[in-house]
Design a protein around this motif. Sequence first.
Motif, PDB file in Angstrom:
ATOM      1  N   ASP A  13      73.010  40.594 -51.320  1.00  0.00           N
ATOM      2  CA  ASP A  13      74.218  41.392 -51.157  1.00  0.00           C
ATOM      3  C   ASP A  13      74.469  41.548 -49.655  1.00  0.00           C
ATOM      4  O   ASP A  13      73.931  42.443 -49.009  1.00  0.00           O
ATOM      5  CB  ASP A  13      74.060  42.754 -51.819  1.00  0.00           C
ATOM      6  CG  ASP A  13      75.323  43.594 -51.744  1.00  0.00           C
ATOM      7  OD1 ASP A  13      76.318  43.123 -51.149  1.00  0.00           O
ATOM      8  OD2 ASP A  13      75.320  44.724 -52.269  1.00  0.00           O
ATOM      9  N   LYS A  14      75.276  40.675 -49.108  1.00  0.00           N
ATOM     10  CA  LYS A  14      75.492  40.669 -47.666  1.00  0.00           C
ATOM     11  C   LYS A  14      76.248  41.897 -47.175  1.00  0.00           C
ATOM     12  O   LYS A  14      76.227  42.205 -45.985  1.00  0.00           O
ATOM     13  CB  LYS A  14      76.254  39.403 -47.269  1.00  0.00           C
ATOM     14  CG  LYS A  14      75.488  38.114 -47.542  1.00  0.00           C
ATOM     15  CD  LYS A  14      76.304  36.909 -47.120  1.00  0.00           C
ATOM     16  CE  LYS A  14      75.566  35.618 -47.411  1.00  0.00           C
ATOM     17  NZ  LYS A  14      76.352  34.424 -47.007  1.00  0.00           N
ATOM     18  N   GLN A  15      76.910  42.600 -48.083  1.00  0.00           N
ATOM     19  CA  GLN A  15      77.668  43.788 -47.708  1.00  0.00           C
ATOM     20  C   GLN A  15      76.784  45.020 -47.579  1.00  0.00           C
ATOM     21  O   GLN A  15      77.181  46.016 -46.981  1.00  0.00           O
ATOM     22  CB  GLN A  15      78.777  44.059 -48.735  1.00  0.00           C
ATOM     23  CG  GLN A  15      79.757  42.908 -48.910  1.00  0.00           C
ATOM     24  CD  GLN A  15      80.416  42.496 -47.616  1.00  0.00           C
ATOM     25  OE1 GLN A  15      80.878  43.333 -46.849  1.00  0.00           O
ATOM     26  NE2 GLN A  15      80.456  41.198 -47.359  1.00  0.00           N
ATOM     27  N   LYS A  25      70.744  44.310 -46.688  1.00  0.00           N
ATOM     28  CA  LYS A  25      70.800  42.903 -47.119  1.00  0.00           C
ATOM     29  C   LYS A  25      69.915  42.693 -48.358  1.00  0.00           C
ATOM     30  O   LYS A  25      69.109  41.769 -48.435  1.00  0.00           O
ATOM     31  CB  LYS A  25      70.361  41.984 -45.983  1.00  0.00           C
ATOM     32  CG  LYS A  25      71.229  42.064 -44.737  1.00  0.00           C
ATOM     33  CD  LYS A  25      72.648  41.594 -45.038  1.00  0.00           C
ATOM     34  CE  LYS A  25      73.536  41.591 -43.792  1.00  0.00           C
ATOM     35  NZ  LYS A  25      73.918  42.938 -43.338  1.00  0.00           N
ATOM     36  N   SER A  26      70.094  43.558 -49.317  1.00  0.00           N
ATOM     37  CA  SER A  26      69.224  43.567 -50.494  1.00  0.00           C
ATOM     38  C   SER A  26      69.406  42.327 -51.359  1.00  0.00           C
ATOM     39  O   SER A  26      70.511  41.807 -51.514  1.00  0.00           O
ATOM     40  CB  SER A  26      69.507  44.813 -51.341  1.00  0.00           C
ATOM     41  OG  SER A  26      70.856  44.829 -51.781  1.00  0.00           O
ATOM     42  N   ASP A  27      68.300  41.862 -51.923  1.00  0.00           N
ATOM     43  CA  ASP A  27      68.343  40.780 -52.897  1.00  0.00           C
ATOM     44  C   ASP A  27      68.568  41.369 -54.285  1.00  0.00           C
ATOM     45  O   ASP A  27      68.117  42.481 -54.594  1.00  0.00           O
ATOM     46  CB  ASP A  27      67.033  39.991 -52.894  1.00  0.00           C
ATOM     47  CG  ASP A  27      67.036  38.912 -51.812  1.00  0.00           C
ATOM     48  OD1 ASP A  27      68.109  38.611 -51.279  1.00  0.00           O
ATOM     49  OD2 ASP A  27      65.951  38.378 -51.507  1.00  0.00           O
ATOM     50  N   ASN A  28      69.265  40.609 -55.130  1.00  0.00           N
ATOM     51  CA  ASN A  28      69.619  41.084 -56.461  1.00  0.00           C
ATOM     52  C   ASN A  28      69.351  39.991 -57.488  1.00  0.00           C
ATOM     53  O   ASN A  28      69.639  38.820 -57.256  1.00  0.00           O
ATOM     54  CB  ASN A  28      71.101  41.459 -56.524  1.00  0.00           C
ATOM     55  CG  ASN A  28      71.466  42.541 -55.521  1.00  0.00           C
ATOM     56  OD1 ASN A  28      71.542  43.710 -55.852  1.00  0.00           O
ATOM     57  ND2 ASN A  28      71.681  42.146 -54.265  1.00  0.00           N
ATOM     58  N   LYS A  83      67.210  34.240 -47.289  1.00  0.00           N
ATOM     59  CA  LYS A  83      66.948  34.229 -45.857  1.00  0.00           C
ATOM     60  C   LYS A  83      67.433  35.524 -45.205  1.00  0.00           C
ATOM     61  O   LYS A  83      66.801  36.060 -44.295  1.00  0.00           O
ATOM     62  CB  LYS A  83      67.639  33.031 -45.211  1.00  0.00           C
ATOM     63  CG  LYS A  83      67.016  31.692 -45.576  1.00  0.00           C
ATOM     64  CD  LYS A  83      67.751  30.551 -44.890  1.00  0.00           C
ATOM     65  CE  LYS A  83      67.135  29.205 -45.242  1.00  0.00           C
ATOM     66  NZ  LYS A  83      67.857  28.075 -44.604  1.00  0.00           N
ATOM     67  N   GLU A  84      68.577  36.031 -45.684  1.00  0.00           N
ATOM     68  CA  GLU A  84      69.140  37.254 -45.119  1.00  0.00           C
ATOM     69  C   GLU A  84      68.208  38.443 -45.349  1.00  0.00           C
ATOM     70  O   GLU A  84      67.959  39.240 -44.445  1.00  0.00           O
ATOM     71  CB  GLU A  84      70.510  37.550 -45.728  1.00  0.00           C
ATOM     72  CG  GLU A  84      71.580  36.545 -45.363  1.00  0.00           C
ATOM     73  CD  GLU A  84      71.624  35.353 -46.305  1.00  0.00           C
ATOM     74  OE1 GLU A  84      72.595  34.585 -46.208  1.00  0.00           O
ATOM     75  OE2 GLU A  84      70.694  35.187 -47.121  1.00  0.00           O
ATOM     76  N   ASN A  85      67.694  38.557 -46.563  1.00  0.00           N
ATOM     77  CA  ASN A  85      66.790  39.665 -46.870  1.00  0.00           C
ATOM     78  C   ASN A  85      65.479  39.531 -46.116  1.00  0.00           C
ATOM     79  O   ASN A  85      64.934  40.512 -45.608  1.00  0.00           O
ATOM     80  CB  ASN A  85      66.537  39.727 -48.376  1.00  0.00           C
ATOM     81  CG  ASN A  85      65.627  40.882 -48.766  1.00  0.00           C
ATOM     82  OD1 ASN A  85      64.455  40.686 -49.071  1.00  0.00           O
ATOM     83  ND2 ASN A  85      66.162  42.086 -48.761  1.00  0.00           N
ATOM     84  N   ALA A  86      64.939  38.312 -46.042  1.00  0.00           N
ATOM     85  CA  ALA A  86      63.682  38.074 -45.325  1.00  0.00           C
ATOM     86  C   ALA A  86      63.825  38.457 -43.853  1.00  0.00           C
ATOM     87  O   ALA A  86      62.920  39.062 -43.249  1.00  0.00           O
ATOM     88  CB  ALA A  86      63.268  36.617 -45.461  1.00  0.00           C
ATOM     89  N   LYS A  87      64.981  38.123 -43.259  1.00  0.00           N
ATOM     90  CA  LYS A  87      65.237  38.466 -41.862  1.00  0.00           C
ATOM     91  C   LYS A  87      65.308  39.976 -41.686  1.00  0.00           C
ATOM     92  O   LYS A  87      64.726  40.527 -40.739  1.00  0.00           O
ATOM     93  CB  LYS A  87      66.552  37.825 -41.408  1.00  0.00           C
ATOM     94  CG  LYS A  87      66.885  38.108 -39.951  1.00  0.00           C
ATOM     95  CD  LYS A  87      68.211  37.442 -39.562  1.00  0.00           C
ATOM     96  CE  LYS A  87      68.564  37.763 -38.110  1.00  0.00           C
ATOM     97  NZ  LYS A  87      69.866  37.156 -37.719  1.00  0.00           N
TER      98      LYS A  87
END
Length: 310
Positions: free
Chosen positions: A56-58, A62-65, A165-169
């Motif tokens: 969820d980039k918003q 940056k949570s993963d779902n 990648k967004e969540n890991a970062k």
Amino acid sequence: MKKLLAIIMVTGVCLSLVGCGGSKDGQSAAPDYTVQKVVYDDAFEIECINDEVICDKQSSSKSDNLVITVNVKNIGKKDSKITSVANIMARQDTRTLYSSSLKDKKGNFYSFYRDQIIKPGKTKTFKYAWKLEDSKEKVIVDFRGYTTATKGGKMAFKVDGRQSKENAKYVAESKKEYESKTKIKDAKLTNCDVVVPEGWFARSVSDTRLEMQKKADGPTQIVAITSYNFKLPKGPEAEAKKYVKNFNNSKLKVKKYKVAGKTFYGFEPVDTQFYIYGQASNGGRIEVSGMQISWKDAQKVVEKMIKKIR
């Protein structure tokens, strides 16, 4: 509709294909789903046809779902209604997952369907999404949900190795920030100098506030010092009496406290919570507060914490 019953009836073969991290658009790079079927309420056959891990980039974190797609088929002989939200929930270990804030291409939230009438032999497709609490622990989806059914049709989904990648970062940056805060030993606030006592670490620091957490297992014990330049025209006792009214408890009384050699006034709504107010030499407001810790246990910590009130 009959009283809700759920019978597990596994008819598919479980396929587990390990994804290879996040793609550039924030979702699992390869399909990684488990084909499963359950019969629910002797009226519906529910088949999972796909699942994805999407960032969820918003969201600020940056949570993963986890997003699953299911076909729901009416296997009965009459029109039947399925209450989508009420009859499904997801867990990781003992933690119930929150419905995701992800939206589909039309701008609608996943999972929030109205009651659906499905005709005999017909199938409708639904998507459900949950915010993941853990990037490794498998997710158990229970179609029994919050109903009175004694048996539920459950599906299991692997999320290990599918972190975006967004969540890991975000997780890596948060860990780095957390580690930098734990190294903070002292700070100068607006009206006082403070230090972080042994056995505690700084959760957050700014020009006006130091929030500390105890390094220990069990409840998260927090003590905070907040200092502002704005004046208290009627003094700290009046300030405490103003805020005690927010708790709507006539038995809750304002008391006098000694903090760093100065007289403060405050109250303790429960045994493990306190709010205490004082003034700096220039008349500025100082607040000492604690969560999950009693004033009796926090008093010595606060004395070590406040080096000087200016």
